[in-house]
Structure formats: C-alpha cells, structure tokens
Design a protein around this motif. Structure first.
Motif, PDB file in Angstrom:
ATOM      1  N   VAL A  10     -15.696  17.887  26.132  1.00 20.31           N
ATOM      2  CA  VAL A  10     -15.119  18.325  27.415  1.00 20.31           C
ATOM      3  C   VAL A  10     -15.208  17.197  28.436  1.00 20.31           C
ATOM      4  O   VAL A  10     -14.255  16.928  29.183  1.00 20.31           O
ATOM      5  CB  VAL A  10     -15.851  19.585  27.925  1.00 20.31           C
ATOM      6  N   ALA A  11     -16.356  16.510  28.460  1.00 17.71           N
ATOM      7  CA  ALA A  11     -16.545  15.418  29.422  1.00 17.71           C
ATOM      8  C   ALA A  11     -15.576  14.261  29.153  1.00 17.71           C
ATOM      9  O   ALA A  11     -14.981  13.704  30.086  1.00 17.71           O
ATOM     10  CB  ALA A  11     -17.992  14.917  29.372  1.00 17.71           C
ATOM     11  N   ILE A  12     -15.404  13.896  27.872  1.00 21.32           N
ATOM     12  CA  ILE A  12     -14.464  12.824  27.514  1.00 21.32           C
ATOM     13  C   ILE A  12     -13.046  13.211  27.938  1.00 21.32           C
ATOM     14  O   ILE A  12     -12.323  12.422  28.544  1.00 21.32           O
ATOM     15  CB  ILE A  12     -14.499  12.533  26.002  1.00 21.32           C
ATOM     16  N   GLY A  13     -12.654  14.438  27.608  1.00 25.12           N
ATOM     17  CA  GLY A  13     -11.327  14.910  27.975  1.00 25.12           C
ATOM     18  C   GLY A  13     -11.112  14.888  29.481  1.00 25.12           C
ATOM     19  O   GLY A  13     -10.057  14.450  29.969  1.00 25.12           O
ATOM     20  N   PHE A  14     -12.109  15.328  30.224  1.00 27.72           N
ATOM     21  CA  PHE A  14     -12.003  15.379  31.685  1.00 27.72           C
ATOM     22  C   PHE A  14     -11.832  13.974  32.265  1.00 27.72           C
ATOM     23  O   PHE A  14     -10.980  13.747  33.135  1.00 27.72           O
ATOM     24  CB  PHE A  14     -13.258  16.029  32.265  1.00 27.72           C
ATOM     25  N   ILE A  15     -12.621  13.008  31.757  1.00 23.81           N
ATOM     26  CA  ILE A  15     -12.530  11.630  32.257  1.00 23.81           C
ATOM     27  C   ILE A  15     -11.157  11.032  31.958  1.00 23.81           C
ATOM     28  O   ILE A  15     -10.534  10.408  32.826  1.00 23.81           O
ATOM     29  CB  ILE A  15     -13.646  10.755  31.628  1.00 23.81           C
ATOM     30  N   ALA A  52     -15.229   3.427  31.203  1.00 25.11           N
ATOM     31  CA  ALA A  52     -15.097   3.104  29.786  1.00 25.11           C
ATOM     32  C   ALA A  52     -16.452   3.104  29.099  1.00 25.11           C
ATOM     33  O   ALA A  52     -16.602   3.604  27.981  1.00 25.11           O
ATOM     34  CB  ALA A  52     -14.421   1.739  29.612  1.00 25.11           C
ATOM     35  N   VAL A  53     -17.451   2.572  29.777  1.00 21.77           N
ATOM     36  CA  VAL A  53     -18.818   2.564  29.230  1.00 21.77           C
ATOM     37  C   VAL A  53     -19.340   3.993  29.104  1.00 21.77           C
ATOM     38  O   VAL A  53     -19.983   4.359  28.111  1.00 21.77           O
ATOM     39  CB  VAL A  53     -19.751   1.720  30.124  1.00 21.77           C
ATOM     40  N   ILE A  54     -19.050   4.815  30.101  1.00 22.10           N
ATOM     41  CA  ILE A  54     -19.485   6.220  30.060  1.00 22.10           C
ATOM     42  C   ILE A  54     -18.843   6.935  28.872  1.00 22.10           C
ATOM     43  O   ILE A  54     -19.511   7.722  28.178  1.00 22.10           O
ATOM     44  CB  ILE A  54     -19.127   6.937  31.383  1.00 22.10           C
ATOM     45  N   VAL A  61     -17.882   5.585  26.053  1.00 20.85           N
ATOM     46  CA  VAL A  61     -18.554   5.124  24.835  1.00 20.85           C
ATOM     47  C   VAL A  61     -19.896   5.834  24.657  1.00 20.85           C
ATOM     48  O   VAL A  61     -20.254   6.256  23.552  1.00 20.85           O
ATOM     49  CB  VAL A  61     -18.762   3.596  24.866  1.00 20.85           C
ATOM     50  N   ILE A  62     -20.635   6.003  25.749  1.00 23.72           N
ATOM     51  CA  ILE A  62     -21.930   6.709  25.685  1.00 23.72           C
ATOM     52  C   ILE A  62     -21.711   8.158  25.250  1.00 23.72           C
ATOM     53  O   ILE A  62     -22.462   8.702  24.421  1.00 23.72           O
ATOM     54  CB  ILE A  62     -22.648   6.658  27.051  1.00 23.72           C
ATOM     55  N   LEU A  63     -20.685   8.804  25.794  1.00 19.86           N
ATOM     56  CA  LEU A  63     -20.390  10.189  25.422  1.00 19.86           C
ATOM     57  C   LEU A  63     -19.976  10.289  23.951  1.00 19.86           C
ATOM     58  O   LEU A  63     -20.381  11.223  23.252  1.00 19.86           O
ATOM     59  CB  LEU A  63     -19.279  10.745  26.317  1.00 19.86           C
ATOM     60  N   VAL A  64     -19.166   9.326  23.500  1.00 21.28           N
ATOM     61  CA  VAL A  64     -18.771   9.318  22.089  1.00 21.28           C
ATOM     62  C   VAL A  64     -20.007   9.158  21.204  1.00 21.28           C
ATOM     63  O   VAL A  64     -20.151   9.851  20.181  1.00 21.28           O
ATOM     64  CB  VAL A  64     -17.762   8.177  21.807  1.00 21.28           C
ATOM     65  N   CYS A  65     -20.924   8.273  21.598  1.00 19.50           N
ATOM     66  CA  CYS A  65     -22.157   8.068  20.816  1.00 19.50           C
ATOM     67  C   CYS A  65     -23.021   9.328  20.801  1.00 19.50           C
ATOM     68  O   CYS A  65     -23.603   9.682  19.773  1.00 19.50           O
ATOM     69  CB  CYS A  65     -22.953   6.888  21.378  1.00 19.50           C
ATOM     70  N   THR A  66     -23.103  10.007  21.932  1.00 24.10           N
ATOM     71  CA  THR A  66     -23.887  11.243  22.010  1.00 24.10           C
ATOM     72  C   THR A  66     -23.260  12.329  21.147  1.00 24.10           C
ATOM     73  O   THR A  66     -23.959  13.115  20.491  1.00 24.10           O
ATOM     74  CB  THR A  66     -23.980  11.721  23.479  1.00 24.10           C
ATOM     75  N   TYR A  67     -21.944  12.359  21.143  1.00 25.24           N
ATOM     76  CA  TYR A  67     -21.209  13.297  20.297  1.00 25.24           C
ATOM     77  C   TYR A  67     -21.447  12.986  18.816  1.00 25.24           C
ATOM     78  O   TYR A  67     -21.746  13.880  18.012  1.00 25.24           O
ATOM     79  CB  TYR A  67     -19.722  13.205  20.637  1.00 25.24           C
ATOM     80  N   VAL A  68     -21.309  11.718  18.443  1.00 21.31           N
ATOM     81  CA  VAL A  68     -21.533  11.293  17.057  1.00 21.31           C
ATOM     82  C   VAL A  68     -22.963  11.608  16.634  1.00 21.31           C
ATOM     83  O   VAL A  68     -23.220  12.034  15.505  1.00 21.31           O
ATOM     84  CB  VAL A  68     -21.243   9.784  16.892  1.00 21.31           C
ATOM     85  N   MET A  69     -23.901  11.421  17.542  1.00 21.70           N
ATOM     86  CA  MET A  69     -25.307  11.712  17.279  1.00 21.70           C
ATOM     87  C   MET A  69     -25.490  13.170  16.845  1.00 21.70           C
ATOM     88  O   MET A  69     -26.156  13.467  15.843  1.00 21.70           O
ATOM     89  CB  MET A  69     -26.102  11.440  18.561  1.00 21.70           C
ATOM     90  N   PRO A 108     -12.815  -3.046  21.043  1.00 23.54           N
ATOM     91  CA  PRO A 108     -12.704  -1.831  20.235  1.00 23.54           C
ATOM     92  C   PRO A 108     -13.576  -1.863  18.993  1.00 23.54           C
ATOM     93  O   PRO A 108     -14.234  -0.874  18.660  1.00 23.54           O
ATOM     94  CB  PRO A 108     -11.218  -1.802  19.863  1.00 23.54           C
ATOM     95  N   LEU A 109     -13.594  -2.989  18.283  1.00 23.11           N
ATOM     96  CA  LEU A 109     -14.397  -3.067  17.062  1.00 23.11           C
ATOM     97  C   LEU A 109     -15.887  -3.076  17.364  1.00 23.11           C
ATOM     98  O   LEU A 109     -16.682  -2.491  16.629  1.00 23.11           O
ATOM     99  CB  LEU A 109     -14.000  -4.293  16.240  1.00 23.11           C
ATOM    100  N   ILE A 110     -16.275  -3.725  18.471  1.00 27.33           N
ATOM    101  CA  ILE A 110     -17.690  -3.705  18.868  1.00 27.33           C
ATOM    102  C   ILE A 110     -18.116  -2.276  19.175  1.00 27.33           C
ATOM    103  O   ILE A 110     -19.186  -1.820  18.752  1.00 27.33           O
ATOM    104  CB  ILE A 110     -17.917  -4.611  20.099  1.00 27.33           C
ATOM    105  N   SER A 111     -17.272  -1.553  19.898  1.00 22.41           N
ATOM    106  CA  SER A 111     -17.582  -0.153  20.230  1.00 22.41           C
ATOM    107  C   SER A 111     -17.692   0.691  18.969  1.00 22.41           C
ATOM    108  O   SER A 111     -18.557   1.570  18.859  1.00 22.41           O
ATOM    109  CB  SER A 111     -16.493   0.413  21.140  1.00 22.41           C
ATOM    110  N   ALA A 112     -16.815   0.409  17.987  1.00 18.75           N
ATOM    111  CA  ALA A 112     -16.854   1.151  16.730  1.00 18.75           C
ATOM    112  C   ALA A 112     -18.129   0.844  15.951  1.00 18.75           C
ATOM    113  O   ALA A 112     -18.699   1.736  15.309  1.00 18.75           O
ATOM    114  CB  ALA A 112     -15.624   0.806  15.886  1.00 18.75           C
ATOM    115  N   VAL A 113     -18.581  -0.399  16.007  1.00 14.60           N
ATOM    116  CA  VAL A 113     -19.841  -0.766  15.342  1.00 14.60           C
ATOM    117  C   VAL A 113     -21.014  -0.033  15.984  1.00 14.60           C
ATOM    118  O   VAL A 113     -21.912   0.463  15.304  1.00 14.60           O
ATOM    119  CB  VAL A 113     -20.063  -2.296  15.397  1.00 14.60           C
ATOM    120  N   VAL A 114     -20.995   0.059  17.301  1.00 17.13           N
ATOM    121  CA  VAL A 114     -22.065   0.766  18.016  1.00 17.13           C
ATOM    122  C   VAL A 114     -22.111   2.235  17.602  1.00 17.13           C
ATOM    123  O   VAL A 114     -23.178   2.783  17.296  1.00 17.13           O
ATOM    124  CB  VAL A 114     -21.874   0.641  19.543  1.00 17.13           C
TER     125      VAL A 114
END
Length: 487
Positions: A353-358, A374-376, A378-386, A310-316
């Motif tokens: 929407v994609a995160i919610g659907f998954i 789970a990796v997907i 994280v990628i969606l969260v990063c794209t959202y944060v971007m 979790p913390l590694i994902s948060a750092v990313v």
C-alpha cells in the motif's frame, strides 16, 4: 541423538550433504528467476531479439510504465513456466516410478540443455526453445526436490530442511543479480554469459545425484524394502530405525491399494491438502513477489534509477531475500507455519500500500522519483521481500509437500507445482502490460490479494508443526473445524 515418538536420528555430514546437494534444484529455479529480468533489460539482448523494445526504451519522452510492454519479451520469461507446468505432471509419474533421485538427475540434464540452447541462441525460436527446456528442468526439479527434502528430514527438523529449497532459490536469485551486474558491461555477449552460467547449479545437482540416496519412502514404495531400510539408517545416522521403518512400510502398503493417484485426489483424505496446496501456490504468486523479482531491474529503472542503479537495487533485495529465508529456517519449527503466514500478510500489506501510494502521487509517466522517495521505495520493497521470504515463499513449498497422504503425495504435489507454474507464467506474461495499464495501482491490486490470503490462512489452514507426515489426516485435517466435516 534425538528421539521423537520412536523416530531416532542424528545429524551427520552425509545427511547434511544430501540436503544441500538436493537443494541445488532450488538454486536452478532461483537463478532463472533472477537472471530473466536482468537479461530482459540488457541493451545487447534487446537489440538482437527485441529491437522495437530497445527503440522504445531509448525514446526521450517514453512512458515510464510502458517502455518494456512487449508480449514477446514477456513470453521470454513466461514460456519457461508454461513448459514447467506441463512437465510437473510427467515429473510426478517419474518420481513415483523411477524414484526421487533419478528424477532429479533428469531435471539437471534437461536444465543444462536449456542453458546451452539459450546461451547459443541466434534467433527467437532457439531462445524460446532454450526457455522451454529450462522450464521442463524446473518442472522436474520443483516436483521432486521438496518431496525429497521432506521425506529424508527428521520430524523435528522437517520444516527447516524443506526450507533449504527456498533458501537456495533466494541464493540463486542473488547470484543471478550479481552475475547480471557484471555481465551488463560485457558487450555484446554479456547476456549469453548470464544465461549460460545456469549450467553451474544444474551440474552440481547432477553430480550430487551420484552421492545422495533415494528416499526410504520411495525405495519401499517401489518394492525395494531392504534398500529402503538401509537408506533410512544412513540418512538418520543411527541403526535403531525400526519404528519409523514400520510406519513407512504401513504407509506404502496402504498406498498400494490406490491404483489411480490423480483420481484419488477427490477422496476426503486428499481434498483438504489439495485445496490448501493450490490455494498456497496461487496466493504465493498474487503477493506480487515474482513481479518484483522478475523485473526488479526494470522496475527500479521505471522508478527513476539510472545507470547501474537498478541492478544494485536488485542485488540488495536479493541479499535481503537470502538472509530473511534463514529466519524461516530457524523459526518454522518453533513458531509454526500458520503464525508466520499471518504475520507476513500484515507486513506485506503495509509495504504494498505504501509503495503504491508513493508511486501514484510522485511518479509521473515521463518523470522520475525524487532521490529520497526512491530510497524509501527500495526500503519498502526490501521490507516486503523480508516478510515474503520467511513465510509465503518457503511455506508455499513446505506445506503441500508434508500434508498429502503417501498414496496421492506425488500427484497432489504435481498440482501444487503446476499451479505455481501457471500463475507464475500469468504474472510473468502480464505484469509489464498490467504495469503499463494500471501503473502504480498495480501495487494496490496485489494488496487486495494479500488481505484475502491472510483471511484464508486464519480460517482454513491447520498448524502442521511437529506432526509426522503420515499422521496428517488424523492429527491435522480431521481435527480442523472446517475440514473435519469432510470425514
């Protein structure tokens, strides 16, 4: 040297130093956003202050969505923003009467007191007291720093300079995540190190206030015209500042005619920026960004990441946040504010929407996510944060700081800051409970709001790129198809 509409300026080491030192007010805010979620997930912290949450967390078959649902745990985060809400109105008065520089100094000192109290806390009362002091410091800092950056920035770089505030917020979040990543393995006082380290950005801001000059606008408005002109020459790096100085003096003279700034917010010149400022702050929180940033470690743990995952994902996600905010610095004065806001709404909507659907289809109450999914996520969260980082994040602070007329600028911006703090507190206090109740449908809730804010950006927001802050009424609001009806 750059010349725009008689506004001469040159970038100097001193000018850049003023920008960076003041922006540490944003780093204070960002550090607290990032540190809260990580500390809230640390076992040593939970054992001392929230034993019931710790026991529930360790239960073998505990509901994924509800293991952290505790009103007092959420109060640990939200109490800061409630105190910041109240403090922003006092900060508005201080910024007007004492100046931007002194108000930033006050913010840093109060924040330091909050860091010391939080790190030394032995019971919930002292812990919450520390959070309240943190909040007062943030209320003063968030009220003053964006105004300072807007008022000292040359017109052609105003957007980029103001976004330094948001950039430093994102850097603060990233640093906090890195600190948590280290301190989570320091027992039993790692959480004290995390909270106490908040002293560092506040101390840098405090030292910086002895280096920077107050804004020319603030000095002239407080009856110090000569100091104002001297400060203007210093921050512009040139001696020929007569045109801009006369504009500042004229604005200040007009502002003096207003005796009750808050009451004047109901007058036509201030109504459009007030509505937009409040709208931007509400929408900024209803994107769901702070829900993700506050509780990133908790959120990723809920999705099945174990150990330090979790913390590694948060750092990313924090690193993505920083780099994407740099995009805003480059793009905001070229592409414009409005286009960035609209584009990001499309990107964030798809991601939520994609995160919610998954999660709806793959995360059960007691299971975990498949590693690939789970990796997907994280990628969606990063794209959202971007998307958020180059739009609603920085522009939520920039646009309100540049669109109010001088006579209501600090009062109007106080409403913007207090609205931000109110809705940040609401999200902080309710997100874990909402996650427990709505589960993955929480992300669809935020998606609806993202759609609404995109529509509002299209029809209600004027483009303010390249417009002097003292010409906003004439060149932005009076020419907008909706708002011109008020004049």
């Amino acid at each position: 040297m750059t010349v725009i509409e008689g506004h001469n300026s040159k970038i100097t080491v001193y000018v850049v130093s003023c920008w960076i030192l003041a922006a540490f007010g944003g780093l204070m805010f960002g550090y607290d956003i990032g540190i809260s979620g990580g500390v809230s997930a640390m076992d040593d912290f939970l054992i001392l202050f929230f034993r019931n949450v710790y026991e529930r967390k360790k239960t073998a078959k505990e509901n994924n969505y509800c293991k952290y649902d505790d009103q007092f745990l959420q109060l640990f985060t939200s109490s800061l923003y409630l105190s910041a809400l109240v403090a922003s109105f006092f900060a508005s008065k201080a910024a007007t009467k004492l100046g931007r520089k002194i108000t930033m100094m006050m913010a840093s000192l109060i924040f330091i007191a909050g860091a010391v109290s939080s790190a030394a806390a032995q019971n919930k009362k002292i812990l919450i007291l520390g959070r309240i002091l943190f909040g007062i410091g943030i209320g003063f800092g968030n009220e003053t720093v964006p105004l300072f950056l807007t008022e000292v920035a040359p017109i052609q770089h105003r957007g980029a300079v103001n976004i330094l505030f948001q950039l430093f917020i994102t850097i603060g979040i990233l640093i906090a995540n890195l600190v948590n990543f280290i301190t989570v393995n320091i027992h039993p006082n790692g959480w004290r190190i995390s909270l106490g380290s908040a002293v560092v950005p506040a101390a840098i801001l405090f030292i910086g206030t002895f280096v920077i000059s107050d804004t020319p606008m603030s000095l002239v408005a407080r009856g110090k015209p000569e100091k104002g002109k001297t400060a203007l020459k210093k921050i512009r790096g040139v001696t020929d500042v007569d045109v801009e100085y006369e504009e500042i003096v004229a604005s200040c003279e007009q502002a003096k005619q207003v005796k009750h700034a808050f009451r004047n917010l109901t007058q036509p010149p201030s109504i459009p920026p007030l509505v937009i400022a409040i709208m931007l702050q509400i929408f900024q929180q209803l994107t769901g960004i702070n829900a993700i940033m506050f509780y990133a470690p908790v959120l990723f743990q809920t999705m099945g990441f174990k150990g330090s995952g979790p913390l590694i994902s948060a750092v990313v996600t924090g690193l993505v946040n920083v780099l994407s905010t740099c995009v805003a610095i480059v793009a905001v004065d070229k592409v414009g504010r409005k286009k960035l806001l609209i584009q990001s709404c499309c990107q964030m909507l798809i991601c939520q929407v994609a995160i919610g659907f998954i999660l709806v289809n793959n995360l059960s109450e007691t299971g975990g996510l498949d590693k690939t999914l789970a990796v997907i996520v994280v990628i969606l969260v990063c794209t959202y944060v971007m998307a958020f980082a180059w739009s609603w994040g920085p522009l939520g602070w920039l646009i309100p700081s540049e669109t109010f007329p001088l006579e209501t600028r600090t009062a109007g911006f106080a409403f913007a800051v207090s609205t931000n703090m109110l809705f940040t507190a609401i999200i902080a206090q309710s997100f874990l409970t909402t996650l427990c109740f709505m589960q993955a449908y929480t992300f669809f809730f935020f998606s609806i709001w993202i759609f609404i804010m995109g529509v509002c950006a299209i029809f209600l927001l004027p483009e303010t790129k390249g417009i002097p802050i003292d010409a906003m009424v004439e060149r932005a609001w009076k020419k907008h198809p909706v708002w011109k009806k008020l004049f």
